[in-house]
Design a protein around this motif. Structure first.
Motif, PDB file in Angstrom:
ATOM      1  N   ARG A 176       0.820  -1.208   0.000  1.00 48.56           N
ATOM      2  CA  ARG A 176       0.000   0.000   0.000  1.00 48.56           C
ATOM      3  C   ARG A 176       0.855   1.260   0.000  1.00 48.56           C
ATOM      4  NH1 ARG A 176      -5.727  -0.362   1.309  1.00 48.56           N
ATOM      5  NH2 ARG A 176      -5.537   1.894   1.286  1.00 48.56           N
ATOM      6  N   ALA A 177       2.054   1.172   0.566  1.00 48.98           N
ATOM      7  CA  ALA A 177       2.915   2.346   0.641  1.00 48.98           C
ATOM      8  C   ALA A 177       3.247   2.909  -0.743  1.00 48.98           C
ATOM      9  CB  ALA A 177       4.200   2.004   1.391  1.00 48.98           C
ATOM     10  N   SER A 178       3.118   2.085  -1.779  1.00 49.18           N
ATOM     11  CA  SER A 178       3.461   2.524  -3.141  1.00 49.18           C
ATOM     12  C   SER A 178       2.313   3.237  -3.842  1.00 49.18           C
ATOM     13  CB  SER A 178       3.876   1.310  -3.993  1.00 49.18           C
ATOM     14  OG  SER A 178       4.955   0.626  -3.404  1.00 49.18           O
ATOM     15  N   ILE A 179       1.116   3.224  -3.260  1.00 52.08           N
ATOM     16  CA  ILE A 179      -0.062   3.750  -3.959  1.00 52.08           C
ATOM     17  C   ILE A 179       0.077   5.224  -4.341  1.00 52.08           C
ATOM     18  CG2 ILE A 179      -2.527   4.250  -3.719  1.00 52.08           C
ATOM     19  CD1 ILE A 179      -2.835   1.603  -2.260  1.00 52.08           C
ATOM     20  N   PRO A 180       0.519   6.134  -3.441  1.00 50.53           N
ATOM     21  CA  PRO A 180       0.650   7.538  -3.864  1.00 50.53           C
ATOM     22  C   PRO A 180       1.550   7.708  -5.095  1.00 50.53           C
ATOM     23  CG  PRO A 180       0.770   7.392  -1.479  1.00 50.53           C
ATOM     24  CD  PRO A 180       0.800   5.983  -1.985  1.00 50.53           C
ATOM     25  N   GLY A 181       2.636   6.947  -5.151  1.00 53.21           N
ATOM     26  CA  GLY A 181       3.519   7.012  -6.314  1.00 53.21           C
ATOM     27  C   GLY A 181       2.833   6.511  -7.573  1.00 53.21           C
ATOM     28  N   PHE A 202      -0.410   6.720  -8.120  1.00 50.51           N
ATOM     29  CA  PHE A 202      -1.322   7.804  -8.488  1.00 50.51           C
ATOM     30  C   PHE A 202      -0.590   8.818  -9.381  1.00 50.51           C
ATOM     31  CE2 PHE A 202      -4.452   7.676  -4.619  1.00 50.51           C
ATOM     32  CZ  PHE A 202      -4.941   6.470  -5.078  1.00 50.51           C
ATOM     33  N   GLU A 203       0.617   9.188  -8.975  1.00 49.60           N
ATOM     34  CA  GLU A 203       1.392  10.157  -9.744  1.00 49.60           C
ATOM     35  C   GLU A 203       1.731   9.612 -11.131  1.00 49.60           C
ATOM     36  OE1 GLU A 203       4.804  11.215  -7.471  1.00 49.60           O
ATOM     37  OE2 GLU A 203       3.654  12.145  -5.837  1.00 49.60           O
ATOM     38  N   GLU A 204       2.038   8.312 -11.197  1.00 47.74           N
ATOM     39  CA  GLU A 204       2.414   7.704 -12.471  1.00 47.74           C
ATOM     40  C   GLU A 204       1.244   7.700 -13.445  1.00 47.74           C
ATOM     41  OE1 GLU A 204       4.272   3.526 -14.251  1.00 47.74           O
ATOM     42  OE2 GLU A 204       4.121   3.817 -12.077  1.00 47.74           O
ATOM     43  N   ILE A 205       0.051   7.339 -12.960  1.00 53.30           N
ATOM     44  CA  ILE A 205      -1.099   7.300 -13.866  1.00 53.30           C
ATOM     45  C   ILE A 205      -1.537   8.709 -14.249  1.00 53.30           C
ATOM     46  CG2 ILE A 205      -3.001   7.260 -12.160  1.00 53.30           C
ATOM     47  CD1 ILE A 205      -4.251   5.001 -13.910  1.00 53.30           C
ATOM     48  N   MET A 232      -8.996   5.452  -8.189  1.00 54.27           N
ATOM     49  CA  MET A 232      -9.649   4.277  -7.629  1.00 54.27           C
ATOM     50  C   MET A 232      -8.609   3.181  -7.424  1.00 54.27           C
ATOM     51  SD  MET A 232     -12.704   2.006  -9.377  1.00 54.27           S
ATOM     52  CE  MET A 232     -13.699   3.465  -9.598  1.00 54.27           C
ATOM     53  N   VAL A 233      -8.705   2.482  -6.305  1.00 57.45           N
ATOM     54  CA  VAL A 233      -7.816   1.350  -6.044  1.00 57.45           C
ATOM     55  C   VAL A 233      -8.664   0.106  -5.886  1.00 57.45           C
ATOM     56  CG1 VAL A 233      -6.121   0.341  -4.475  1.00 57.45           C
ATOM     57  CG2 VAL A 233      -6.099   2.804  -4.905  1.00 57.45           C
ATOM     58  N   MET A 234      -8.359  -0.915  -6.688  1.00 63.96           N
ATOM     59  CA  MET A 234      -9.051  -2.209  -6.581  1.00 63.96           C
ATOM     60  C   MET A 234      -8.060  -3.248  -6.082  1.00 63.96           C
ATOM     61  SD  MET A 234     -11.422  -2.087 -10.024  1.00 63.96           S
ATOM     62  CE  MET A 234     -10.118  -1.402 -11.046  1.00 63.96           C
ATOM     63  N   ARG A 235      -8.493  -4.001  -5.095  1.00 68.93           N
ATOM     64  CA  ARG A 235      -7.620  -5.015  -4.487  1.00 68.93           C
ATOM     65  C   ARG A 235      -8.019  -6.396  -5.007  1.00 68.93           C
ATOM     66  NH1 ARG A 235      -5.824  -3.145   0.975  1.00 68.93           N
ATOM     67  NH2 ARG A 235      -5.743  -5.333   1.495  1.00 68.93           N
ATOM     68  N   HIS A 236      -7.101  -7.008  -5.758  1.00 66.88           N
ATOM     69  CA  HIS A 236      -7.375  -8.334  -6.306  1.00 66.88           C
ATOM     70  C   HIS A 236      -6.848  -9.436  -5.392  1.00 66.88           C
ATOM     71  CE1 HIS A 236      -8.871  -6.908 -10.211  1.00 66.88           C
ATOM     72  NE2 HIS A 236      -7.958  -5.953 -10.105  1.00 66.88           N
ATOM     73  N   GLY A 237      -6.102  -9.041  -4.346  1.00 65.97           N
ATOM     74  CA  GLY A 237      -5.578 -10.031  -3.408  1.00 65.97           C
ATOM     75  C   GLY A 237      -4.352 -10.719  -3.958  1.00 65.97           C
ATOM     76  N   CYS A 282      -8.541   5.262 -13.129  1.00 65.31           N
ATOM     77  CA  CYS A 282      -9.064   6.630 -13.185  1.00 65.31           C
ATOM     78  C   CYS A 282     -10.127   6.694 -14.280  1.00 65.31           C
ATOM     79  CB  CYS A 282      -7.966   7.632 -13.508  1.00 65.31           C
ATOM     80  SG  CYS A 282      -6.748   7.845 -12.203  1.00 65.31           S
ATOM     81  N   PRO A 283     -11.293   7.270 -13.989  1.00 61.31           N
ATOM     82  CA  PRO A 283     -12.326   7.431 -15.024  1.00 61.31           C
ATOM     83  C   PRO A 283     -11.820   8.325 -16.154  1.00 61.31           C
ATOM     84  CG  PRO A 283     -13.222   7.833 -12.831  1.00 61.31           C
ATOM     85  CD  PRO A 283     -11.733   7.771 -12.680  1.00 61.31           C
ATOM     86  N   ILE A 284     -12.135   7.950 -17.389  1.00 60.00           N
ATOM     87  CA  ILE A 284     -11.708   8.733 -18.554  1.00 60.00           C
ATOM     88  C   ILE A 284     -12.890   8.907 -19.507  1.00 60.00           C
ATOM     89  CG2 ILE A 284      -9.245   8.187 -18.463  1.00 60.00           C
ATOM     90  CD1 ILE A 284      -9.739   5.865 -20.348  1.00 60.00           C
TER      91      ILE A 284
END
Length: 273
Positions: free
Chosen positions: A141-146, A148-151, A167-172, A186-188
């Motif tokens: 989870r710590a990588s999520i902000p990065g 976000f920036e990439e997308i 949006m974050v989806m967890r596939h496990g 991200c909605p487009i």
């Protein structure tokens, strides 16, 4: 030559430490009197001692320092070793910061419970199909902000106006321990050019139990406890095929790390069949 007491005073290193460095053969005295056992040092050994202290300050162990001095490593080799040490420290800092954030979240949860605050309000709603740009990665989870920036950079390159909803989806990922299969979306408004890293997909419509709250994307939130209790108490079932979603609507005013968030759990059951 200087007696150990004099050398200690010159170097500002305790005599006890100098004796220990002698014992482990890290810094041997220039001369040791066999009868008295007195140790004597030359002024040029101050350079070796300063190198030892510098390596120690950078986080190298005494055994590693001994090898460095013995091998007389080149500048190129030293640069490589320092870069490895730099990466190691960055990883350690990230791990400690993630643990600190987890502690902060748990403290908030305890304070909320001790204050007798009510559970989050859960609503059941239909989510319409949605065209999104996605990015998948198995990570923490710590990588999520990065991510976000990439997308965001990808969308900016395709002239999609920012800011966008993330949006974050967890596939496990049962075998990944601390890592999980995450999908950032991200909605487009239109289909974009797929790349090796990004895809355009249409998420299916579904029914969800949803909770709106304030959270950080890089830390697990205790809201899942309230959401799970509500689903169980109201006779719903969690959809086994669809991943949970966290929709980060907007940053909290005055706090860029926290978002107004909607946690969505796909459900089956009462009124959903």
């Amino acid at each position: 030559m200087f007696k150990i007491s004099e050398f200690s005073k010159l170097s500002q290193v305790p005599a006890k430490t100098l004796r220990f460095y002698d014992q482990i053969e890290l810094l041997k005295p220039a001369y040791t009197d066999q009868q008295s056992g007195y140790r004597y040092y030359k002024s040029e050994q101050l350079l070796d001692l300063h190198r030892i202290l510098a390596f120690k300050e950078l986080g190298f162990t005494l055994e590693q320092i001994k090898q460095l001095l013995k091998d007389n490593v080149s500048t190129v080799e030293m640069r490589g070793m320092l870069r490895l040490k730099q990466a190691e420290l960055h990883s350690l800092i990230q791990s400690k910061m993630e643990r600190l954030r987890q502690i902060e979240v748990r403290l908030e949860q305890i304070e909320r419970q001790s204050d007798g605050l009510s559970q989050y309000e859960v609503v059941v709603k239909k989510v319409e199909p949605l065209l999104v740009a996605t990015l998948k990665e198995t990570t923490s989870r710590a990588s999520i902000p990065g991510l976000f920036e990439e997308i965001d950079e990808y969308l900016k390159w395709d002239n999609i106006p920012l800011p966008v909803t993330h949006m974050v989806m967890r596939h496990g990922c049962p075998e990944c321990e601390s890592n999980i299969d995450l999908e950032i979306a991200c909605p487009i408004p239109r289909k974009l050019q797929d790349t090796a890293r990004f895809r355009t997909v249409e998420l299916p419509g579904l029914t969800v139990a949803a909770v709106t709250h304030i959270s950080r994307p890089d830390v697990d939130t205790p809201v899942s406890i309230d959401l799970g209790s509500w689903i169980e108490e109201n006779g719903y079932q969690i959809s086994p095929e669809m991943p949970s979603r966290e929709v980060y609507l907007s940053t909290k005013e005055g706090d860029k790390l926290r978002y107004v968030t909607e946690s969505q759990m796909p459900i089956l059951g009462v009124g959903c069949m």
